[in-house]
Design a protein around this motif. Structure first.
Motif, PDB file in Angstrom:
ATOM      1  N   THR A  19      37.243  53.880  74.837  1.00  0.00           N
ATOM      2  CA  THR A  19      38.266  54.145  73.823  1.00  0.00           C
ATOM      3  C   THR A  19      39.226  52.973  73.694  1.00  0.00           C
ATOM      4  O   THR A  19      39.645  52.609  72.579  1.00  0.00           O
ATOM      5  CB  THR A  19      39.041  55.420  74.172  1.00  0.00           C
ATOM      6  OG1 THR A  19      38.133  56.531  74.236  1.00  0.00           O
ATOM      7  CG2 THR A  19      40.122  55.708  73.149  1.00  0.00           C
ATOM      8  N   ASP A  27      39.749  50.944  70.253  1.00  0.00           N
ATOM      9  CA  ASP A  27      41.100  50.823  69.684  1.00  0.00           C
ATOM     10  C   ASP A  27      41.443  49.366  69.413  1.00  0.00           C
ATOM     11  O   ASP A  27      42.099  49.039  68.412  1.00  0.00           O
ATOM     12  CB  ASP A  27      42.129  51.429  70.642  1.00  0.00           C
ATOM     13  CG  ASP A  27      42.118  52.954  70.613  1.00  0.00           C
ATOM     14  OD1 ASP A  27      41.530  53.529  69.669  1.00  0.00           O
ATOM     15  OD2 ASP A  27      42.683  53.566  71.549  1.00  0.00           O
ATOM     16  N   ARG A  29      39.869  48.507  66.292  1.00  0.00           N
ATOM     17  CA  ARG A  29      40.605  49.071  65.152  1.00  0.00           C
ATOM     18  C   ARG A  29      41.717  48.130  64.683  1.00  0.00           C
ATOM     19  O   ARG A  29      42.016  48.047  63.483  1.00  0.00           O
ATOM     20  CB  ARG A  29      41.198  50.426  65.557  1.00  0.00           C
ATOM     21  CG  ARG A  29      41.820  51.213  64.406  1.00  0.00           C
ATOM     22  CD  ARG A  29      42.726  52.322  64.944  1.00  0.00           C
ATOM     23  NE  ARG A  29      42.011  53.171  65.884  1.00  0.00           N
ATOM     24  CZ  ARG A  29      41.300  54.240  65.551  1.00  0.00           C
ATOM     25  NH1 ARG A  29      41.204  54.588  64.291  1.00  0.00           N
ATOM     26  NH2 ARG A  29      40.713  54.974  66.485  1.00  0.00           N
ATOM     27  N   CYS A  78      29.484  57.875  70.140  1.00  0.00           N
ATOM     28  CA  CYS A  78      29.975  58.351  68.847  1.00  0.00           C
ATOM     29  C   CYS A  78      29.824  59.863  68.708  1.00  0.00           C
ATOM     30  O   CYS A  78      30.501  60.491  67.867  1.00  0.00           O
ATOM     31  CB  CYS A  78      29.245  57.640  67.708  1.00  0.00           C
ATOM     32  SG  CYS A  78      27.450  57.852  67.734  1.00  0.00           S
ATOM     33  N   LEU A  91      32.543  61.237  71.681  1.00  0.00           N
ATOM     34  CA  LEU A  91      33.933  60.912  71.316  1.00  0.00           C
ATOM     35  C   LEU A  91      33.979  60.623  69.815  1.00  0.00           C
ATOM     36  O   LEU A  91      34.172  59.477  69.384  1.00  0.00           O
ATOM     37  CB  LEU A  91      34.418  59.697  72.126  1.00  0.00           C
ATOM     38  CG  LEU A  91      34.342  59.838  73.655  1.00  0.00           C
ATOM     39  CD1 LEU A  91      34.628  58.508  74.334  1.00  0.00           C
ATOM     40  CD2 LEU A  91      35.339  60.898  74.129  1.00  0.00           C
ATOM     41  N   PRO A  92      33.824  61.632  69.007  1.00  0.00           N
ATOM     42  CA  PRO A  92      33.676  61.416  67.556  1.00  0.00           C
ATOM     43  C   PRO A  92      34.921  60.874  66.869  1.00  0.00           C
ATOM     44  O   PRO A  92      34.818  60.359  65.745  1.00  0.00           O
ATOM     45  CB  PRO A  92      33.323  62.808  67.027  1.00  0.00           C
ATOM     46  CG  PRO A  92      33.895  63.766  68.036  1.00  0.00           C
ATOM     47  CD  PRO A  92      33.778  63.066  69.363  1.00  0.00           C
ATOM     48  N   HIS A  93      36.070  60.956  67.497  1.00  0.00           N
ATOM     49  CA  HIS A  93      37.302  60.510  66.828  1.00  0.00           C
ATOM     50  C   HIS A  93      37.625  59.043  67.119  1.00  0.00           C
ATOM     51  O   HIS A  93      38.593  58.511  66.560  1.00  0.00           O
ATOM     52  CB  HIS A  93      38.479  61.387  67.262  1.00  0.00           C
ATOM     53  CG  HIS A  93      38.285  62.835  66.945  1.00  0.00           C
ATOM     54  ND1 HIS A  93      38.240  63.318  65.645  1.00  0.00           N
ATOM     55  CD2 HIS A  93      38.108  63.914  67.747  1.00  0.00           C
ATOM     56  CE1 HIS A  93      38.054  64.625  65.656  1.00  0.00           C
ATOM     57  NE2 HIS A  93      37.976  65.026  66.923  1.00  0.00           N
ATOM     58  N   ASP A  94      36.844  58.423  67.972  1.00  0.00           N
ATOM     59  CA  ASP A  94      37.091  57.010  68.258  1.00  0.00           C
ATOM     60  C   ASP A  94      36.613  56.130  67.093  1.00  0.00           C
ATOM     61  O   ASP A  94      35.744  56.525  66.299  1.00  0.00           O
ATOM     62  CB  ASP A  94      36.372  56.595  69.543  1.00  0.00           C
ATOM     63  CG  ASP A  94      37.088  57.094  70.788  1.00  0.00           C
ATOM     64  OD1 ASP A  94      38.060  57.871  70.634  1.00  0.00           O
ATOM     65  OD2 ASP A  94      36.685  56.734  71.911  1.00  0.00           O
ATOM     66  N   PHE A  95      37.192  54.941  67.019  1.00  0.00           N
ATOM     67  CA  PHE A  95      36.889  54.019  65.923  1.00  0.00           C
ATOM     68  C   PHE A  95      35.465  53.475  66.067  1.00  0.00           C
ATOM     69  O   PHE A  95      35.049  53.074  67.154  1.00  0.00           O
ATOM     70  CB  PHE A  95      37.899  52.866  65.926  1.00  0.00           C
ATOM     71  CG  PHE A  95      37.686  51.863  64.845  1.00  0.00           C
ATOM     72  CD1 PHE A  95      38.032  52.146  63.528  1.00  0.00           C
ATOM     73  CD2 PHE A  95      37.132  50.614  65.133  1.00  0.00           C
ATOM     74  CE1 PHE A  95      37.839  51.222  62.525  1.00  0.00           C
ATOM     75  CE2 PHE A  95      36.940  49.677  64.135  1.00  0.00           C
ATOM     76  CZ  PHE A  95      37.292  49.980  62.831  1.00  0.00           C
TER      77      PHE A  95
END
Length: 327
Positions: free
Chosen positions: A22, A26, A29, A98, A101-105
């Protein structure tokens, strides 16, 4: 088999280093300027290793059978490493980050469910090249190592793998490649020698240089050596910028270097040295009471006769200015 959810016994990668994954995503991102380059290299960067292997092959044409065998074994090592890594994937069946942790960039699109993450195929192949290239040429191996590290990092950066996927993939690729290439060098060199002597000779052996080219190379080496000042200096009779009288050495009974008697370049030579020319020794007069060597008339002054002094000593010859420089 494609499933809609991970198997019950699948490896949970998020519990191993999901936090580090993560952090990397980030960072991706907030570095949009790097996203495109990282995605492109992650997708087509394997071409870099193919180019390095071509360079290794070109150089190996001038090397022995061991090096050429390692070059020819490298593609086989890479393929075997890929197959072995795929087998490990099927055993552990770790879902892609993915999905866990589907909310990660993400930069790279999420693969199908049955395209497992552990270990990373890209990293396995990259480090299989690295291990083989280190056995071929250390410098090429170092270049490949840098490219492989960037490849592994890019796989995490684009969101395709966890960090431990990359680490284990590097280990699998390195171990398998080393085993394959070392075994090939041990058992396949006679086969490579037969190939180099047969129809594949133009591809596996560089053409020998022509005699004219070899002669020019030898001349260039000689000129370079002379320019670097590696010509041996005379052993004796040479003073730092001053004329030397080698007759003193004759008086002491020590042998004199034929090259002696020359002063430093650009300095006049003592005409009483008694040398007929470079590389000649003065004659000795029989019965000289002092035991010293005396010069005869013949051969003094570069082949010119010497006038006799009334006392019997050779007269000093007029010099031409400077002694010839040491060649």
């Amino acid at each position: 088999m494609t499933t809609s959810s991970p198997p019950a016994l699948a490896l949970d990668g998020a519990s191993i280093d999901g936090g580090l994954y993560t952090d990397v995503t980030d960072f991706a991102r907030h570095t949009h300027w790097l996203n495109g380059a990282a995605a492109a290299y992650s997708s087509v960067g394997m071409g870099v290793f193919a180019v390095i292997l071509l360079v290794a092959w070109w150089r190996a044409r001038r090397e022995g059978n061991a090096v050429m065998t390692a070059v020819l074994a490298t593609p086989f090592a890479v393929i075997i490493a890929y197959v072995a890594n795929t087998a490990v994937k099927d055993v552990f069946q770790e879902p892609r980050p993915c999905r866990a942790l589907p909310h990660d960039f993400l930069i790279e699109a999420c693969p199908p469910v049955d395209d497992y993450a552990f270990p990373s195929n890209h990293t396995t192949v990259a480090f299989a090249f690295v291990a083989a290239l280190f056995l071929i040429n250390r410098r090429l191996g170092q270049v490949a190592l840098l490219a492989a590290v960037v490849m592994g990092a890019s796989r995490v950066y684009v969101g395709a793998h966890y960090p431990h996927d990359v680490g284990v993939g590097a280990l699998v690729g390195t171990v398998v490649s080393l085993l394959v290439v070392l075994a090939a060098r041990r058992f396949c060199q006679p086969l490579v020698q037969r190939l180099r002597d047969g129809a594949l000779r133009p591809l596996l052996t560089a053409a020998a240089p022509s005699r004219h080219a070899a002669g020019r190379t030898a001349e260039q080496d000689t000129d370079r050596t002379m320019q670097l000042g590696r010509i041996p200096a005379p052993a004796s009779g040479y003073a730092a910028g001053h004329a030397v009288d080698p007759a003193a050495e004759y008086a002491s009974g020590r042998p004199v270097d034929p090259a002696a008697g020359y002063a430093a370049p650009g300095r006049p030579v003592n005409p009483g040295a008694g040398y007929a020319g470079p590389g000649r020794f003065p004659d000795r007069a029989a019965g000289d009471p002092s035991g010293r060597s005396v010069q005869h008339a013949a051969g003094q002054g570069h082949g010119r006769p010497v006038e006799q002094h009334p006392t019997g000593r050779p007269a000093a010859q007029p010099t031409t200015g400077h002694a010839p420089e040491w060649q």
